[in-house]
Scaffold this active site. Structure first.
Site, PDB file in Angstrom:
ATOM      1  N   ASP A   1      10.045  34.597   1.973  1.00 25.93           N
ATOM      2  CA  ASP A   1       9.441  33.572   2.812  1.00 25.93           C
ATOM      3  C   ASP A   1       8.480  34.141   3.857  1.00 25.93           C
ATOM      4  O   ASP A   1       8.648  35.271   4.321  1.00 25.93           O
ATOM      5  CB  ASP A   1      10.528  32.763   3.513  1.00 25.93           C
ATOM      6  CG  ASP A   1      11.292  31.864   2.551  1.00 25.93           C
ATOM      7  OD1 ASP A   1      10.807  31.659   1.434  1.00 25.93           O
ATOM      8  OD2 ASP A   1      12.376  31.381   2.927  1.00 25.93           O
ATOM      9  N   LYS A   2       7.518  33.337   4.228  1.00 28.08           N
ATOM     10  CA  LYS A   2       6.476  33.744   5.183  1.00 28.08           C
ATOM     11  C   LYS A   2       7.053  34.285   6.493  1.00 28.08           C
ATOM     12  O   LYS A   2       6.557  35.291   7.014  1.00 28.08           O
ATOM     13  CB  LYS A   2       5.541  32.556   5.457  1.00 28.08           C
ATOM     14  CG  LYS A   2       4.323  32.901   6.291  1.00 28.08           C
ATOM     15  CD  LYS A   2       3.402  31.697   6.411  1.00 28.08           C
ATOM     16  CE  LYS A   2       2.170  32.033   7.250  1.00 28.08           C
ATOM     17  NZ  LYS A   2       1.244  30.880   7.345  1.00 28.08           N
TER      18      LYS A   2
END
Length: 282
Positions: free
Chosen positions: A118-119
């Site tokens: 995830d970012k």
């Protein structure tokens, strides 16, 4: 005739599935290849094929009008790299998205990430031009270890560690039992074999903890080691061999699996239902 020659001869006679052929050229994964075929961007000998079409020896396969070069049998042209992804980088091959992982790495070969990170998270992620191994790695039944170091917003208790490891009700299911170890007052280590959407963050939120930092340090036999933030490196020969050995028995086609739905459990650590199999995420 050797076994290898015999196998090559059989492939010439029986053909190779189109999505597999495309992924082995290093252009994309099989899943992406299926999308390109559905979007009518792929041709065989100038004609539009259907999903499941086989490529025979001598066929010319093109993507967006560009002829694809068949991969050598020994995959000597393949790229396998480990990357220390910083926070803010998005694991997508879509170049129009700011901060995409492809622009961040700037590799000369066309590569794509294996799974996702995830970012807001940092740490280890694989990228490769070998679409075939991507599918094998992502097979949920392989249950590959992924290790994370997590920092939270308040002191970690013994009950939190115990309950996290038993399984947590999130996303209409219950997470698989996992290994959880306290590192310090605010830091713990967790080893997962599944990858639900934002799994670790959701697990922590269930017990009223907020994740302040999430770092993936290991995938299977590959460690982040001394790879600095934003750096990447090629797999060593031993790492690649171990990786290939680990996925050797993986099925080449996805199994049809029904996603099991369960009613959200009450807030109790005793529930240990089985969970559906998922791809890598954190």
């Amino acid at each position: 005739m050797s076994i290898k020659q015999n196998k090559s001869s059989m492939q010439e006679n029986t053909g190779k599935r189109l999505n597999k052929y495309i992924s082995e050229t290093g252009v994309c994964s099989r899943r992406e290849a299926d999308k390109y075929i559905e979007q009518k961007r792929v041709t065989i000998n100038g004609k539009l094929p259907e999903l499941g079409t086989k490529v025979m020896h001598g066929d010319k396969v093109a993507l967006d009008g560009k002829i694809l070069t068949a991969a050598p049998d020994n995959k000597s042209d393949r790229v396998y790299i480990a990357y220390h992804k910083p926070v803010g980088i998005t694991c997508t091959t879509e170049r129009h998205i700011k901060g995409n992982i492809i622009d961040a790495i700037k590799h000369k070969s066309r590569i794509f990430p294996v799974g996702r990170l995830d970012k807001p998270s940092e740490g280890l992620i694989f990228l490769t031009s070998d679409g075939d191994i991507v599918n094998k790695i992502l097979r949920a039944e392989n249950a590959h270890d992924k290790e994370y170091i997590v920092t939270v917003n308040k002191p970690i208790t013994a009950s939190f560690i115990q309950n996290m490891g038993r399984g947590v009700p999130i996303l209409d299911t219950v997470t698989k039992p996992c290994t959880v170890e306290k590192i310090s007052t605010f830091v713990f280590k967790i080893i997962l074999t599944q990858g639900l959407n934002r799994q670790i963050r959701r697990m922590c939120e269930y017990f009223d903890y907020d994740v302040k930092r999430l770092k993936r340090t290991r995938i299977m036999n590959i460690n982040l080691s001394n790879l600095k933030l934003g750096q990447w490196r090629n797999f060593t020969k031993s790492e690649l061999q171990l990786l290939q050995n680990a996925v050797q028995g993986a099925s080449k086609t996805a199994k049809n699996m029904k996603t099991m739905k369960t009613k959200p459990a009450k807030k109790t650590p005793q529930t240990t239902l089985k969970t559906p199999k998922n791809i890598w995420r954190s």
